[in-house]
Design a protein around this motif. Structure first.
Motif, short mmCIF file in Angstrom:
data_model
loop_
_atom_site.label_atom_id
_atom_site.label_comp_id
_atom_site.label_asym_id
_atom_site.label_seq_id
_atom_site.Cartn_x
_atom_site.Cartn_y
_atom_site.Cartn_z
N MET A 1 49.97 47.30 53.54
CA MET A 1 51.28 46.85 53.15
C MET A 1 51.17 45.45 52.62
SD MET A 1 52.33 48.54 56.37
CE MET A 1 50.96 49.55 56.11
N ALA A 2 51.81 45.23 51.53
CA ALA A 2 51.65 43.94 50.89
C ALA A 2 52.65 42.95 51.45
CB ALA A 2 51.83 44.08 49.38
N ASN A 3 52.19 41.71 51.51
CA ASN A 3 53.07 40.57 51.75
C ASN A 3 53.82 40.68 53.06
OD1 ASN A 3 52.27 40.11 49.12
ND2 ASN A 3 54.09 41.11 48.31
N LEU A 4 53.10 40.53 54.18
CA LEU A 4 53.71 40.79 55.46
C LEU A 4 53.86 39.55 56.32
CD1 LEU A 4 51.93 44.12 56.06
CD2 LEU A 4 54.26 43.79 55.44
N GLU A 5 53.74 38.36 55.76
CA GLU A 5 54.04 37.18 56.55
C GLU A 5 54.48 36.04 55.66
OE1 GLU A 5 50.96 35.27 58.82
OE2 GLU A 5 52.38 34.98 60.42
N LEU A 6 55.44 35.27 56.16
CA LEU A 6 55.97 34.13 55.41
C LEU A 6 56.03 32.94 56.35
CD1 LEU A 6 57.39 32.90 52.97
CD2 LEU A 6 59.54 33.77 53.89
N HIS A 7 55.43 31.82 55.95
CA HIS A 7 55.44 30.61 56.77
C HIS A 7 56.24 29.52 56.06
CE1 HIS A 7 52.53 32.08 59.55
NE2 HIS A 7 51.63 32.28 58.60
N SER A 8 57.01 28.78 56.82
CA SER A 8 57.61 27.56 56.28
C SER A 8 56.56 26.48 56.25
CB SER A 8 58.77 27.12 57.18
OG SER A 8 59.75 28.10 57.22
N LYS A 9 56.56 25.66 55.25
CA LYS A 9 55.55 24.62 55.10
C LYS A 9 56.10 23.29 55.56
CE LYS A 9 52.39 25.62 54.49
NZ LYS A 9 51.57 26.16 55.57
N ILE A 10 55.89 22.97 56.85
CA ILE A 10 56.39 21.72 57.43
C ILE A 10 55.24 21.06 58.15
CG2 ILE A 10 57.99 20.72 59.10
CD1 ILE A 10 59.83 23.05 58.56
N THR A 11 55.06 19.80 57.97
CA THR A 11 53.99 19.09 58.64
C THR A 11 54.19 19.18 60.16
OG1 THR A 11 53.81 17.58 56.80
CG2 THR A 11 52.82 16.88 58.89
N PRO A 41 53.73 25.01 46.42
CA PRO A 41 53.07 26.21 46.93
C PRO A 41 51.81 26.55 46.15
CG PRO A 41 55.43 26.57 46.67
CD PRO A 41 55.11 25.26 46.00
N CYS A 42 50.90 27.26 46.86
CA CYS A 42 49.68 27.74 46.23
C CYS A 42 50.03 28.83 45.22
CB CYS A 42 48.73 28.32 47.28
SG CYS A 42 48.32 27.18 48.60
N THR A 43 49.19 29.00 44.23
CA THR A 43 49.38 30.05 43.24
C THR A 43 49.10 31.42 43.84
OG1 THR A 43 48.73 28.52 41.49
CG2 THR A 43 48.66 30.88 40.98
N VAL A 44 50.02 32.36 43.65
CA VAL A 44 49.86 33.68 44.26
C VAL A 44 49.87 34.78 43.21
CG1 VAL A 44 50.91 32.99 46.45
CG2 VAL A 44 52.37 33.87 44.59
N TYR A 45 49.82 34.43 41.94
CA TYR A 45 49.91 35.43 40.90
C TYR A 45 48.73 36.41 40.95
CZ TYR A 45 53.46 32.27 39.07
OH TYR A 45 54.57 31.48 38.94
N LYS A 46 47.53 35.90 41.20
CA LYS A 46 46.36 36.77 41.27
C LYS A 46 46.48 37.77 42.42
CE LYS A 46 43.08 33.55 39.14
NZ LYS A 46 41.81 32.79 39.35
N ILE A 47 46.95 37.28 43.56
CA ILE A 47 47.11 38.15 44.72
C ILE A 47 48.15 39.23 44.43
CG2 ILE A 47 47.74 38.23 47.16
CD1 ILE A 47 46.93 35.25 47.29
N GLN A 48 49.27 38.83 43.87
CA GLN A 48 50.35 39.76 43.57
C GLN A 48 49.91 40.81 42.55
OE1 GLN A 48 53.92 37.93 42.07
NE2 GLN A 48 55.21 39.40 43.12
N ALA A 49 49.18 40.38 41.52
CA ALA A 49 48.70 41.32 40.51
C ALA A 49 47.70 42.30 41.11
CB ALA A 49 48.06 40.55 39.35
N ASP A 51 47.52 43.29 44.31
CA ASP A 51 48.22 44.22 45.20
C ASP A 51 49.01 45.27 44.43
OD1 ASP A 51 47.20 42.98 47.39
OD2 ASP A 51 49.02 41.90 47.94
N LYS A 52 49.62 44.87 43.31
CA LYS A 52 50.44 45.81 42.56
C LYS A 52 49.62 46.94 41.94
CE LYS A 52 54.49 43.06 41.35
NZ LYS A 52 55.35 42.53 40.26
N LEU A 114 57.70 47.21 43.73
CA LEU A 114 59.12 46.90 43.50
C LEU A 114 59.74 46.01 44.56
CD1 LEU A 114 60.35 50.48 42.47
CD2 LEU A 114 59.65 48.61 40.95
N GLY A 115 58.98 45.72 45.63
CA GLY A 115 59.60 45.07 46.77
C GLY A 115 60.22 46.12 47.69
N TRP A 116 60.75 45.67 48.82
CA TRP A 116 61.37 46.61 49.76
C TRP A 116 62.78 46.95 49.30
CZ3 TRP A 116 59.18 49.50 53.34
CH2 TRP A 116 60.00 50.23 54.20
N ILE A 117 62.97 48.20 48.88
CA ILE A 117 64.25 48.63 48.31
C ILE A 117 64.98 49.61 49.22
CG2 ILE A 117 63.44 48.29 45.96
CD1 ILE A 117 62.95 51.31 45.79
#
Length: 371
Positions: A1-11, A41-49, A51-52, A114-117
């Motif tokens: 499953m793609a993209n299963l965690e999201l972190h806030s970026k706070i010191t 944010p870090c570049t995520v285009y390669k990862i997204q491409a 996974d798709k 498509l994302g979670w629809i």
């Protein structure tokens, strides 16, 4: 499953520690994404491409092979259910778990593109079903290993022959325990906006005041309860069994041990890489390892590849039963003969001598099978 965690970026500091988990979404399924290493944010285009393209193709392949193979396993087991041993009953439940697991893959394949629809309700249901069957596969293997350990090493018959009720009750206990382990998933899974990929995904969504507790709890369940402890039990049981059987021609007497050892070893080879990647991600998440964009990218891609290897385990087990499990192969041949897929000559040629003698009369007509 793609993209299963999201972190806030706070010191991270003493005053702001709790804010680290604010608006944090966390999901323990394969291909969960890690947070960005810095602002911006870090570049995520390669990862997204990646996974798709990779995930939908691979998930579709695993879905088709896993569904077909495990349905065949169920058909053979149910056709000869009156002859099932305790090990084979556990394998029947393993097939059910694998079928339910692969049935969730089309949803994750769609999410990769498509994302979670499918909304919050399906997010909770599909996510929980996946996790239940992920855990149940592991604990059913533990039951098989422990049952054979008691029988071979200590000569204790936990399950009497043809007394399948106790085996099924043990399986139900495993299913119930796995349901308890997935309560956090049922509570916190939601359709969440994944800001790194600018898409809606099925993720854990914790409130800021409970995020630290639940995040640590789910990581503990996954790493320790869901993998490390079961792995230790299986390795110990199989090691003691092998040592007991070596030098005594015991493997000829306990032929089912070959398939059990093969299934356990395949499980370790398929799922250990993913758990190593997730452990690395855990260490990064809790600042044990320094976070940077290169490491984040490697972890993200590693999750996609190693989780797919873990899913492929669902497809491999039916092939192991066919090529290593003599009794299963004989039963499969007899079932194919009964439904007209293969002829009597083919049966005579490929059935094992013991099964051929008990199944065929001298005239070549079928008799009742004695398995």
């Amino acid at each position: 499953m793609a993209n299963l965690e999201l972190h806030s970026k706070i010191t991270l500091n003493d005053e702001d520690f709790d804010l680290l988990f604010e608006n944090t979404s966390y999901y323990e399924y394969p291909n969960e994404t890690n947070g960005c290493c810095s602002l911006p944010p870090c570049t995520v285009y390669k990862i997204q491409a990646f996974d798709k393209i990779f995930l939908p193709v691979f998930y579709t392949l695993v879905f088709l092979l896993g569904l077909f193979g495990n349905l065949v396993v169920m058909a053979v087991m149910l056709r000869y259910k009156h002859t099932l041993t305790s090990t084979e009953t556990f394998i029947l439940h393993l097939a059910i778990a694998d079928i339910l697991l692969v049935l969730t893959l089309p949803f994750w394949a769609v999410q990769a593109v498509l994302g979670w629809i499918f909304g919050d309700v399906f997010c909770k249901i599909i996510g929980s079903v996946f996790k239940i069957n992920f855990y149940s596969s592991i604990f059913l293997l533990v039951c098989i290993s422990f049952d054979r350990y008691l029988s071979i090493v200590h000569a204790v018959k936990m399950y009497k022959k043809h007394k399948t009720l106790l085996v099924h009750m043990s399986c139900l206990a495993v299913w119930g325990f796995c349901c308890l382990l997935t309560i956090p998933d049922l509570m916190f899974l939601q359709s969440v906006n994944e800001i790194r990929f600018n898409t809606i995904e099925c993720l854990h969504n914790f409130s800021s005041n409970t995020a630290r507790y639940w995040r640590a709890t789910i990581r503990f369940l996954f790493h320790v309860v869901g993998f490390f402890l079961p792995l230790c039990v299986m390795v110990y049981c199989c090691s003691r069994i092998i040592l007991t059987l070596l030098g005594s021609q015991g493997f000829q007497k306990h032929k089912d041990m070959r398939i059990i050892i093969a299934v356990v070893l395949t499980f370790i080879l398929c799922w250990a890489p993913y758990n190593v990647v997730i452990l690395t991600d855990t260490l990064v998440s809790f600042n044990v390892l320094n976070q940077n964009c290169d490491l984040d990218t490697q972890i993200d891609i590693g999750k996609s590849i190693t989780s797919s290897l873990g899913y492929f385990y669902c497809c491999l087990k039916p092939f192991l039963y066919v090529f290593i499990g003599i009794k299963f192969r004989d039963n499969l041949l007899m079932l194919l003969n009964q439904i007209g897929c293969i002829g009597n000559k083919f049966m005579k040629k490929y059935l094992t001598p013991e099964q051929r003698n008990s199944t065929w009369s001298e005239s070549g007509e079928r008799t009742s099978s004695a398995l």
